[in-house]
Design an enzyme around this catalytic site. Structure first.
Site, PDB file in Angstrom:
ATOM      1  N   ASN A  10       0.869  -1.181   0.000  1.00 49.40           N
ATOM      2  CA  ASN A  10       0.000   0.000   0.000  1.00 49.40           C
ATOM      3  C   ASN A  10       0.902   1.225   0.000  1.00 49.40           C
ATOM      4  OD1 ASN A  10      -1.782   2.062   0.552  1.00 49.40           O
ATOM      5  ND2 ASN A  10      -2.321   1.346   2.613  1.00 49.40           N
ATOM      6  N   LYS A  12      -0.008   4.225  -0.140  1.00 51.32           N
ATOM      7  CA  LYS A  12      -0.649   5.380   0.516  1.00 51.32           C
ATOM      8  C   LYS A  12      -0.474   6.631  -0.358  1.00 51.32           C
ATOM      9  CE  LYS A  12       0.039   3.043   4.887  1.00 51.32           C
ATOM     10  NZ  LYS A  12       0.205   3.104   6.330  1.00 51.32           N
ATOM     11  N   HIS A  95      -9.263   0.988   5.514  1.00 50.89           N
ATOM     12  CA  HIS A  95      -7.956   1.203   6.148  1.00 50.89           C
ATOM     13  C   HIS A  95      -8.129   2.171   7.321  1.00 50.89           C
ATOM     14  CE1 HIS A  95      -3.822   2.403   6.807  1.00 50.89           C
ATOM     15  NE2 HIS A  95      -3.463   1.323   6.128  1.00 50.89           N
ATOM     16  N   GLU A  97      -6.475   4.573   8.262  1.00 48.27           N
ATOM     17  CA  GLU A  97      -6.252   5.990   7.919  1.00 48.27           C
ATOM     18  C   GLU A  97      -7.502   6.586   7.271  1.00 48.27           C
ATOM     19  OE1 GLU A  97      -2.591   5.304   5.816  1.00 48.27           O
ATOM     20  OE2 GLU A  97      -1.620   4.804   7.717  1.00 48.27           O
ATOM     21  N   GLU A 165      -4.655  -4.888  10.915  1.00 50.46           N
ATOM     22  CA  GLU A 165      -3.622  -3.864  11.050  1.00 50.46           C
ATOM     23  C   GLU A 165      -3.834  -3.104  12.362  1.00 50.46           C
ATOM     24  OE1 GLU A 165      -1.847  -2.722   6.953  1.00 50.46           O
ATOM     25  OE2 GLU A 165      -3.506  -1.390   7.373  1.00 50.46           O
ATOM     26  N   GLY A 171       3.397   2.230  10.699  1.00 51.15           N
ATOM     27  CA  GLY A 171       4.374   3.297  10.522  1.00 51.15           C
ATOM     28  C   GLY A 171       5.180   3.629  11.765  1.00 51.15           C
ATOM     29  N   SER A 211       4.137  -2.173  10.143  1.00 49.86           N
ATOM     30  CA  SER A 211       5.597  -2.253  10.312  1.00 49.86           C
ATOM     31  C   SER A 211       6.197  -3.587   9.861  1.00 49.86           C
ATOM     32  CB  SER A 211       5.994  -1.935  11.760  1.00 49.86           C
ATOM     33  OG  SER A 211       5.643  -0.589  12.081  1.00 49.86           O
TER      34      SER A 211
END
Ligand code: 13P
Length: 258
Positions: A10, A12, A95, A97, A165, A171, A211
């Site tokens: 991904n 992003k 996701h 985010e 996730e 991240g 990660s």
């Protein structure tokens, strides 16, 4: 039930036309790992060009979100049908985010996944707890609620993939322990069996994301009920992403299924 591992990247909100050189390196090698499905999800601006570069290779191209409707007055949005038209064969929905930045709840995620199915795309449906939720011992409650609300009717192993996730691992360089990953993936498999039936649950691939990098991929990918990875930062460079895909090809029991 044999579940072919999927390693999906991904990108992003990263990548410009020049970045497709990295994608091309993966496309050129993807056929060398026939036991692994490999996908990259670049930003929408690059999907058509990415699909053109990946044409004839084993690399699948995906989108990072889609609108629930097929078309209409939704300025700035992109439908699942548009993703498919641009050459995507899968799309990430839900996701964390998107959930956080755009206030997308489980019902919206389910509608997006249904749109993906309608357009013939594989939906990668994401779930995961925040750090506060984990600290309060709510991880399985949260995941259970997200699964109950985010999977549309008609979810099958052929049209969907579930990605776990943990928000706090995205991240950050931090990952759950092996036992924590096994606990959540086992819980997801059991919930899917209750929700969708044992056969569908046994065939659905469960990805771990957060990660993942070359140094930990081998360990994570061999865990029970881990059928691949959803990779953010380490998917941007072929030199990082390829070893993760290769690790899925050599992983053990978790990938061969029950
Ligand atoms: P990182 O691999 O950068 O932690 O991102 C994970 C992720 O959110 C993939 O969708």
């Amino acid at each position: 039930m044999n579940r072919k591992p999927l390693v999906a990247g991904n990108w992003k909100m990263n990548g410009v036309a020049a970045s497709l050189a990295e994608l091309e390196l993966i496309a050129a090698r993807a056929g060398n790992l026939p036991a692994v499905e490999i996908a990259l999800c670049p930003p929408a601006t690059l999907v058509a060009a990415a699909a053109a570069r990946a044409a004839g290779s084993a690399l699948r191209i995906g989108g990072q979100d889609c609108h629930a409707k097929a078309s209409g007055a939704h300025t700035g949005d992109l439908s699942a049908e548009m993703r498919a038209d641009a050459g995507a064969s899968l799309v990430i929905v839900g996701h964390s985010e998107r959930r956080a930045d755009h206030g997308e709840g489980d019902a919206a995620v389910a509608a997006k996944a249904a749109a993906a199915h309608r357009a013939g795309l594989t939906a990668i449906i994401c779930v995961g707890e925040t750090e506060a939720e984990r600290d309060q011992g709510q991880t399985l409650d949260i995941i259970g609620r997200q699964l109950a609300g985010s999977l549309p009717a008609g979810t099958t192993a052929a049209n969907s993939v579930i990605a776990y996730e943990p928000v706090w691992a995205i991240g950050t360089g931090r990952t759950p322990t092996e036992a924590e990953i096994v606990e959540v993936h086992g819980f997801i498999r059991a919930r899917l069996a209750a929700q969708l039936g044992a056969d569908v649950a046994a065939g659905l691939r469960l990805l771990y994301g957060g990660s993942v990098k070359p140094s930990n991929a081998g360990t994570i990918l061999k865990l029970a009920d881990v059928d691949g990875a959803l990779v953010g930062g380490a998917s941007l460079k072929a030199d990082d992403f390829w070893p993760i895909a290769a690790a899925a090809g050599s992983a053990g029991p978790g990938l061969s299924g029950p």
